[in-house]
Design a protein around this motif. Structure first.
Motif, mmCIF file in Angstrom:
data_model
loop_
_atom_site.group_PDB
_atom_site.id
_atom_site.type_symbol
_atom_site.label_atom_id
_atom_site.label_comp_id
_atom_site.label_asym_id
_atom_site.label_seq_id
_atom_site.Cartn_x
_atom_site.Cartn_y
_atom_site.Cartn_z
ATOM 1 N N SER A 1 -3.288 -10.103 -16.893
ATOM 2 C CA SER A 1 -4.465 -9.424 -16.341
ATOM 3 C C SER A 1 -4.278 -7.909 -16.325
ATOM 4 C CB SER A 1 -4.705 -9.908 -14.906
ATOM 5 O OG SER A 1 -3.660 -9.454 -14.052
ATOM 6 N N ASN A 2 -5.349 -7.209 -15.999
ATOM 7 C CA ASN A 2 -5.288 -5.749 -15.935
ATOM 8 C C ASN A 2 -4.422 -5.250 -14.777
ATOM 9 O OD1 ASN A 2 -7.005 -5.522 -18.149
ATOM 10 N ND2 ASN A 2 -8.847 -5.544 -16.869
ATOM 11 N N ASN A 3 -4.107 -6.129 -13.841
ATOM 12 C CA ASN A 3 -3.272 -5.721 -12.717
ATOM 13 C C ASN A 3 -1.794 -5.621 -13.087
ATOM 14 O OD1 ASN A 3 -5.433 -5.602 -10.956
ATOM 15 N ND2 ASN A 3 -5.251 -7.759 -10.377
ATOM 16 N N LEU A 4 -1.416 -6.239 -14.204
ATOM 17 C CA LEU A 4 -0.023 -6.217 -14.654
ATOM 18 C C LEU A 4 0.037 -5.414 -15.952
ATOM 19 C CD1 LEU A 4 2.427 -9.218 -14.572
ATOM 20 C CD2 LEU A 4 2.570 -7.449 -16.308
ATOM 21 N N ILE A 5 0.535 -4.219 -15.873
ATOM 22 C CA ILE A 5 0.562 -3.292 -17.004
ATOM 23 C C ILE A 5 1.921 -3.371 -17.697
ATOM 24 C CG2 ILE A 5 0.451 -0.854 -17.660
ATOM 25 C CD1 ILE A 5 -1.310 -0.502 -15.093
ATOM 26 N N VAL A 6 1.908 -3.535 -19.015
ATOM 27 C CA VAL A 6 3.136 -3.586 -19.811
ATOM 28 C C VAL A 6 3.097 -2.472 -20.852
ATOM 29 C CG1 VAL A 6 4.548 -4.944 -21.406
ATOM 30 C CG2 VAL A 6 3.393 -6.072 -19.487
ATOM 31 N N LYS A 7 4.097 -1.598 -20.832
ATOM 32 C CA LYS A 7 4.195 -0.500 -21.787
ATOM 33 C C LYS A 7 5.459 -0.657 -22.618
ATOM 34 C CE LYS A 7 0.637 2.053 -20.430
ATOM 35 N NZ LYS A 7 -0.472 2.471 -21.325
ATOM 36 N N LEU A 8 5.333 -0.644 -23.938
ATOM 37 C CA LEU A 8 6.472 -0.751 -24.847
ATOM 38 C C LEU A 8 6.709 0.609 -25.490
ATOM 39 C CD1 LEU A 8 5.626 -4.171 -26.569
ATOM 40 C CD2 LEU A 8 6.924 -3.735 -24.489
ATOM 41 N N GLU A 9 7.819 1.238 -25.145
ATOM 42 C CA GLU A 9 8.091 2.611 -25.576
ATOM 43 C C GLU A 9 8.984 2.701 -26.809
ATOM 44 O OE1 GLU A 9 6.883 5.699 -23.810
ATOM 45 O OE2 GLU A 9 5.502 3.995 -23.580
ATOM 46 N N GLU B 1 4.641 -8.109 -26.597
ATOM 47 C CA GLU B 1 3.284 -7.713 -26.994
ATOM 48 C C GLU B 1 2.277 -8.815 -26.654
ATOM 49 O OE1 GLU B 1 3.877 -6.874 -31.109
ATOM 50 O OE2 GLU B 1 4.347 -4.744 -30.765
ATOM 51 N N GLU B 2 2.700 -10.055 -26.830
ATOM 52 C CA GLU B 2 1.820 -11.182 -26.477
ATOM 53 C C GLU B 2 1.572 -11.230 -24.976
ATOM 54 O OE1 GLU B 2 3.419 -14.769 -28.018
ATOM 55 O OE2 GLU B 2 3.252 -14.147 -30.124
ATOM 56 N N VAL B 3 2.623 -10.975 -24.184
ATOM 57 C CA VAL B 3 2.468 -10.948 -22.729
ATOM 58 C C VAL B 3 1.510 -9.838 -22.326
ATOM 59 C CG1 VAL B 3 3.658 -10.472 -20.555
ATOM 60 C CG2 VAL B 3 4.696 -11.993 -22.228
ATOM 61 N N ALA B 4 1.663 -8.686 -22.954
ATOM 62 C CA ALA B 4 0.803 -7.548 -22.626
ATOM 63 C C ALA B 4 -0.671 -7.864 -22.882
ATOM 64 C CB ALA B 4 1.228 -6.331 -23.435
ATOM 65 N N LYS B 5 -0.946 -8.655 -23.911
ATOM 66 C CA LYS B 5 -2.329 -9.020 -24.233
ATOM 67 C C LYS B 5 -2.861 -10.125 -23.310
ATOM 68 C CE LYS B 5 -1.799 -7.965 -29.180
ATOM 69 N NZ LYS B 5 -1.743 -8.577 -30.551
ATOM 70 N N ALA B 6 -1.976 -11.018 -22.887
ATOM 71 C CA ALA B 6 -2.418 -12.207 -22.158
ATOM 72 C C ALA B 6 -2.548 -11.999 -20.654
ATOM 73 C CB ALA B 6 -1.453 -13.364 -22.429
#
Length: 388
Positions: free
Chosen positions: A260-268, A253-258
């Motif tokens: 850029s918008n070019n790297l999308i992280v989805k936690l399902e 979750e921290e990575v997803a916030k930190a």
């Protein structure tokens, strides 16, 4: 032929294999418990083969792998009831799934009654590297007593052979995944692939991770690689979908916030096995940076789905699947720059799906029916090894 198979529990993904094996012999599965406290999967109400649940006493303990900086809670069962159950069932063959107390009791029973003993072994030299002292001695004593071995693949076989002069035959590729059904379900989901990706806001190359979000699965190493990758994208876009839950969720979750918008992280979050097919369908590649695994079955599921993958060198399946570049590439997740570089390569040029001929070959080889045939042949003919 009456066969008693001794195991700690019955994972749902093994049920099709056990059912197929029951078509070759009179199979009776004897387990300590149906599931363990650290499992989230749904247990079937009934099974298509006889099952005895011993409800053995058990204790919880913590595995502390200091060299890889992770801890994991596990469960140990005192299978004292095994001997009584074997005496009651009077099998022609006993197969057991470890090198501990359960197997000691099985070996004692088989020795008394002059019966073949089979051991279904998964561990590798890496996963068993800290087994020393009395436990190592017990394994060296037990290993030659088996008439045959079922193993996941080369790495598991290699470990057993390191225990001494083993005369038993080895029969590999006994894992336990219904590859045919998974492949068919994934092919059906592929029809809605574009719409699904768009609904989730995924862009660029889509990487999938499925498993527990914990230290053993290399999630912290994955986080480090994502941070490094983010600085190298140079305007390119890519997406990472994580299916699973665990103590490392906050790290992601921290990575997803930190990033850029070019790297999308989805936690399902956690999903039941039958729900994974939609994620296999939407992905371009599979990544499991495990730090310690005998043979994670999701690895074979990714192959059945047609996904190329990045295989951790600590994954027991790497020796079999990593030999073919069309199936994937092997890497060391602890080496962050190398990990990030491999991700970047596939971000720049998405890997092609596994060629259909090769995919179908693996689907057939690891199917429940093929596994059951190999397992049965091991019981009736122990003179010849089989390999993947």
């Amino acid at each position: 032929m009456k066969v008693c198979l001794l195991t700690n529990m019955i994972p749902p993904y093994r049920v099709p294999f056990f059912e197929a094996l029951a078509g070759h012999c009179d199979l009776h599965v004897i387990c300590d418990t149906l599931t363990e406290s650290n499992r989230q999967w749904e247990i079937p109400d009934s099974f298509p083969f006889p099952v005895t649940i011993l409800n053995s006493k058990n204790v919880h303990w913590t595995l502390n792998q200091q060299d890889l900086d992770y801890k994991e809670r596990r469960q140990f069962h005192f299978g004292w009831k095994v001997s009584k159950e074997l005496n009651r069932r009077k099998p022609d063959i006993v197969v057991t799934c470890e090198f501990g107390l359960r197997t000691i009791l099985a070996a004692r029973h088989c020795g008394r009654h002059h019966l073949p003993l089979g051991i279904w072994w998964e561990g590798t030299k890496h996963t068993e590297r800290n087994v020393t002292g009395i436990r190592r001695w017990v394994r060296r004593w037990l290993a030659p007593k088996a008439s045959f071995y079922w193993s996941n693949g080369k790495a598991s076989t290699e470990y057993v052979k390191s225990l001494g002069d083993i005369q038993a035959s080895f029969h590999e590729g006994i894992t336990g995944v219904d590859t045919a059904k998974l492949a068919a379900d994934c092919d059906e989901e592929l029809r809605g692939r574009d719409a699904l990706r768009e609904s989730m806001g995924l862009k660029g190359t889509v990487f999938l991770f499925a498993g527990a979000l914990n230290g053993r699965k290399g999630v912290r190493e994955f986080c480090a690689a994502l941070r490094e990758l983010d600085g190298k994208l140079d305007g390119r876009e890519c997406s990472f979908v994580f299916v699973g839950d665990g103590e490392c969720r906050e790290d992601l979750e921290e990575v997803a916030k930190a990033t850029s918008n070019n790297l999308i992280v989805k936690l399902e979050g956690f999903r039941q096995p039958e729900e994974l097919t939609r994620y296999f369908a939407l992905a371009d590649a599979f990544v499991l940076p495990t730090l310690e695994d005998n043979w994670p079955l999701v690895t074979i599921e990714a192959v059945a789905a047609g996904l190329p993958q990045l295989l951790s060198t600590y994954n027991g399946a790497a020796q079999n699947l990593g030999e073919n570049p069309e199936l994937g590439r092997v890497f060391d997740p602890v080496k962050t720059p190398d990990f990030a570089s491999m991700l970047l390569d596939w971000c720049v040029t998405p890997p092609p799906r596994i060629p259909e001929t090769l995919r179908q070959e693996k689907i057939r080889y690891y199917s429940p029916s093929s596994q059951a045939e190999r397992a049965f042949q091991a019981m009736v003919n122990t003179g010849k090894d089989t390999e993947a």
